[in-house]
Scaffold this motif. Structure first.
Motif, mmCIF file in Angstrom:
data_model
loop_
_atom_site.group_PDB
_atom_site.id
_atom_site.type_symbol
_atom_site.label_atom_id
_atom_site.label_comp_id
_atom_site.label_asym_id
_atom_site.label_seq_id
_atom_site.Cartn_x
_atom_site.Cartn_y
_atom_site.Cartn_z
ATOM 1 N N GLU A 67 4.865 14.621 -3.025
ATOM 2 C CA GLU A 67 5.688 13.469 -2.654
ATOM 3 C C GLU A 67 7.116 13.672 -3.163
ATOM 4 O O GLU A 67 7.318 14.051 -4.318
ATOM 5 C CB GLU A 67 5.090 12.206 -3.275
ATOM 6 C CG GLU A 67 5.534 10.922 -2.647
ATOM 7 C CD GLU A 67 4.959 10.685 -1.268
ATOM 8 O OE1 GLU A 67 5.758 10.454 -0.343
ATOM 9 O OE2 GLU A 67 3.732 10.704 -1.096
ATOM 10 N N PRO A 68 8.132 13.441 -2.313
ATOM 11 C CA PRO A 68 9.515 13.538 -2.785
ATOM 12 C C PRO A 68 9.782 12.485 -3.867
ATOM 13 O O PRO A 68 9.088 11.471 -3.927
ATOM 14 C CB PRO A 68 10.354 13.243 -1.541
ATOM 15 C CG PRO A 68 9.431 13.367 -0.384
ATOM 16 C CD PRO A 68 8.045 13.112 -0.903
ATOM 17 N N PRO A 69 10.782 12.717 -4.714
ATOM 18 C CA PRO A 69 11.093 11.734 -5.757
ATOM 19 C C PRO A 69 11.349 10.350 -5.156
ATOM 20 O O PRO A 69 11.964 10.228 -4.097
ATOM 21 C CB PRO A 69 12.368 12.286 -6.401
ATOM 22 C CG PRO A 69 12.379 13.742 -6.053
ATOM 23 C CD PRO A 69 11.665 13.863 -4.738
ATOM 24 N N LEU A 70 10.869 9.324 -5.832
ATOM 25 C CA LEU A 70 10.980 7.954 -5.325
ATOM 26 C C LEU A 70 12.424 7.548 -5.066
ATOM 27 O O LEU A 70 12.699 6.828 -4.115
ATOM 28 C CB LEU A 70 10.311 6.979 -6.299
ATOM 29 C CG LEU A 70 10.186 5.538 -5.804
ATOM 30 C CD1 LEU A 70 9.397 5.472 -4.509
ATOM 31 C CD2 LEU A 70 9.537 4.675 -6.858
ATOM 32 N N TRP A 71 13.350 8.029 -5.882
ATOM 33 C CA TRP A 71 14.744 7.616 -5.690
ATOM 34 C C TRP A 71 15.287 8.035 -4.332
ATOM 35 O O TRP A 71 16.253 7.456 -3.837
ATOM 36 C CB TRP A 71 15.643 8.131 -6.819
ATOM 37 C CG TRP A 71 15.732 9.634 -6.901
ATOM 38 C CD1 TRP A 71 14.984 10.445 -7.698
ATOM 39 C CD2 TRP A 71 16.586 10.485 -6.150
ATOM 40 N NE1 TRP A 71 15.321 11.757 -7.493
ATOM 41 C CE2 TRP A 71 16.311 11.817 -6.547
ATOM 42 C CE3 TRP A 71 17.563 10.277 -5.189
ATOM 43 C CZ2 TRP A 71 16.966 12.919 -6.006
ATOM 44 C CZ3 TRP A 71 18.218 11.372 -4.641
ATOM 45 C CH2 TRP A 71 17.924 12.672 -5.054
ATOM 46 N N THR A 72 14.657 9.016 -3.664
ATOM 47 C CA THR A 72 15.160 9.445 -2.356
ATOM 48 C C THR A 72 14.954 8.380 -1.283
ATOM 49 O O THR A 72 15.496 8.518 -0.187
ATOM 50 C CB THR A 72 14.522 10.777 -1.913
ATOM 51 O OG1 THR A 72 13.101 10.607 -1.797
ATOM 52 C CG2 THR A 72 14.839 11.892 -2.884
ATOM 53 N N ARG A 101 1.312 9.091 -5.978
ATOM 54 C CA ARG A 101 1.398 10.507 -5.603
ATOM 55 C C ARG A 101 2.545 11.203 -6.335
ATOM 56 O O ARG A 101 2.408 12.360 -6.737
ATOM 57 C CB ARG A 101 1.608 10.643 -4.096
ATOM 58 C CG ARG A 101 0.377 10.396 -3.274
ATOM 59 C CD ARG A 101 0.725 10.490 -1.813
ATOM 60 N NE ARG A 101 -0.437 10.458 -0.962
ATOM 61 C CZ ARG A 101 -0.378 10.456 0.376
ATOM 62 N NH1 ARG A 101 0.786 10.500 0.986
ATOM 63 N NH2 ARG A 101 -1.490 10.422 1.080
ATOM 64 N N GLU A 102 3.668 10.500 -6.465
ATOM 65 C CA GLU A 102 4.804 11.131 -7.145
ATOM 66 C C GLU A 102 4.506 11.344 -8.629
ATOM 67 O O GLU A 102 4.731 12.425 -9.172
ATOM 68 C CB GLU A 102 6.076 10.302 -6.998
ATOM 69 C CG GLU A 102 7.251 11.016 -7.643
ATOM 70 C CD GLU A 102 8.476 10.155 -7.821
ATOM 71 O OE1 GLU A 102 9.417 10.655 -8.447
ATOM 72 O OE2 GLU A 102 8.484 8.995 -7.379
ATOM 73 N N LEU A 103 3.986 10.325 -9.280
ATOM 74 C CA LEU A 103 3.709 10.436 -10.714
ATOM 75 C C LEU A 103 2.656 11.499 -11.024
ATOM 76 O O LEU A 103 2.757 12.215 -12.012
ATOM 77 C CB LEU A 103 3.275 9.087 -11.288
ATOM 78 C CG LEU A 103 4.366 8.010 -11.338
ATOM 79 C CD1 LEU A 103 3.781 6.689 -11.804
ATOM 80 C CD2 LEU A 103 5.529 8.441 -12.212
ATOM 81 N N ARG A 162 0.815 -1.216 0.000
ATOM 82 C CA ARG A 162 0.000 0.000 0.000
ATOM 83 C C ARG A 162 0.848 1.264 0.000
ATOM 84 O O ARG A 162 0.576 2.206 -0.735
ATOM 85 C CB ARG A 162 -0.915 0.015 1.235
ATOM 86 C CG ARG A 162 -2.080 -0.916 1.131
ATOM 87 C CD ARG A 162 -2.872 -0.881 2.409
ATOM 88 N NE ARG A 162 -4.207 -1.409 2.181
ATOM 89 C CZ ARG A 162 -5.223 -1.191 2.980
ATOM 90 N NH1 ARG A 162 -5.086 -0.467 4.069
ATOM 91 N NH2 ARG A 162 -6.401 -1.704 2.711
ATOM 92 N N VAL A 163 1.871 1.305 0.841
ATOM 93 C CA VAL A 163 2.665 2.531 0.945
ATOM 94 C C VAL A 163 3.500 2.746 -0.319
ATOM 95 O O VAL A 163 3.668 3.890 -0.763
ATOM 96 C CB VAL A 163 3.519 2.563 2.236
ATOM 97 C CG1 VAL A 163 4.757 1.696 2.152
ATOM 98 C CG2 VAL A 163 3.890 3.987 2.597
ATOM 99 N N VAL A 164 3.989 1.688 -0.935
ATOM 100 C CA VAL A 164 4.760 1.836 -2.169
ATOM 101 C C VAL A 164 3.856 2.308 -3.308
ATOM 102 O O VAL A 164 4.186 3.264 -4.025
ATOM 103 C CB VAL A 164 5.496 0.523 -2.536
ATOM 104 C CG1 VAL A 164 6.041 0.566 -3.955
ATOM 105 C CG2 VAL A 164 6.622 0.244 -1.537
ATOM 106 N N VAL A 165 2.705 1.674 -3.469
ATOM 107 C CA VAL A 165 1.779 2.065 -4.537
ATOM 108 C C VAL A 165 1.309 3.510 -4.333
ATOM 109 O O VAL A 165 1.286 4.309 -5.270
ATOM 110 C CB VAL A 165 0.579 1.091 -4.630
ATOM 111 C CG1 VAL A 165 -0.519 1.631 -5.519
ATOM 112 C CG2 VAL A 165 1.059 -0.270 -5.112
#
Length: 188
Positions: free
Chosen positions: A131-136, A118-120, A110-113
């Motif tokens: 949302e901060p960039p996923l790579w962070t 949110r980022e996209l 859930r948290v990853v999805v």
């Protein structure tokens, strides 16, 4: 009194008469979603605590504690049980604690999805934040995905401590999203 859905069945009455409800669980478990649904079904006032905590650029708002204090002095509310600085005050005022004790794989999915969505979409969160960039997730130890993983195992210990200190506190223990949905269905 502990009500565990799978063991005792759905107990609607303890929730229907609750006036000050806390929803506990790790990040990604669905605390805010359940709060919104309880707000709709039980007409309990609800303010997302993240909106009181996070200021622009993810800064902490200086009014956070006083805003929470103002909320919990009211006779009726539903709130997420989070932020260590206010957890004890929230517990002192609540009359029902609902614990979302979902397996790690459910919470992490859930948290990853949610984070990716949110980022996209660049979804606006609180006070202009996105949302901060996923790579962070690789560089920031406080990234929400790492936070959810790190804090998931600590909840059973916290809940046990609460029940030892507050044996009269009503607790509804939900072990799966299906149990949560069943509880909400009973409140229609």
């Amino acid at each position: 009194m502990v009500t565990r859905m799978g063991l005792y069945g759905v107990m609607g009455a303890p929730i229907r008469d609750a006036q000050r409800v806390l929803v506990a669980g790790t990040s990604g478990s669905g605390k805010s979603t359940l709060c919104r649904r309880l707000h709709e079904r039980l007409e309990l006032p609800y303010v997302e605590l993240d909106s009181l905590y996070h200021g622009p650029h993810w800064s902490e708002l200086p009014t956070f504690e006083s805003d929470v204090e103002r909320l919990i002095t009211a006779d009726r509310w539903v709130l997420e049980w989070q932020y260590d600085r206010v957890r004890e005050r929230l517990l002192e005022r609540c009359d029902l604690l609902i614990w979302l004790d979902y397996p790690a794989h459910v919470v992490m999915w859930r948290v990853v999805v949610r984070t990716i969505r949110r980022e996209l979409s660049q979804e606006m969160l609180w006070n202009g934040n996105t949302e901060p960039p996923l790579w962070t997730v690789m560089t920031n130890p406080e990234h929400i995905i790492r936070w959810a993983w790190r804090t998931h195992r600590g909840y059973p210990r916290r809940i046990r401590r609460i029940l030892e200190e507050r044996p009269r506190l009503r607790l509804v223990w939900l072990r799966s999203p299906r149990e949560c949905d069943a509880l909400l269905d009973r409140l229609r």
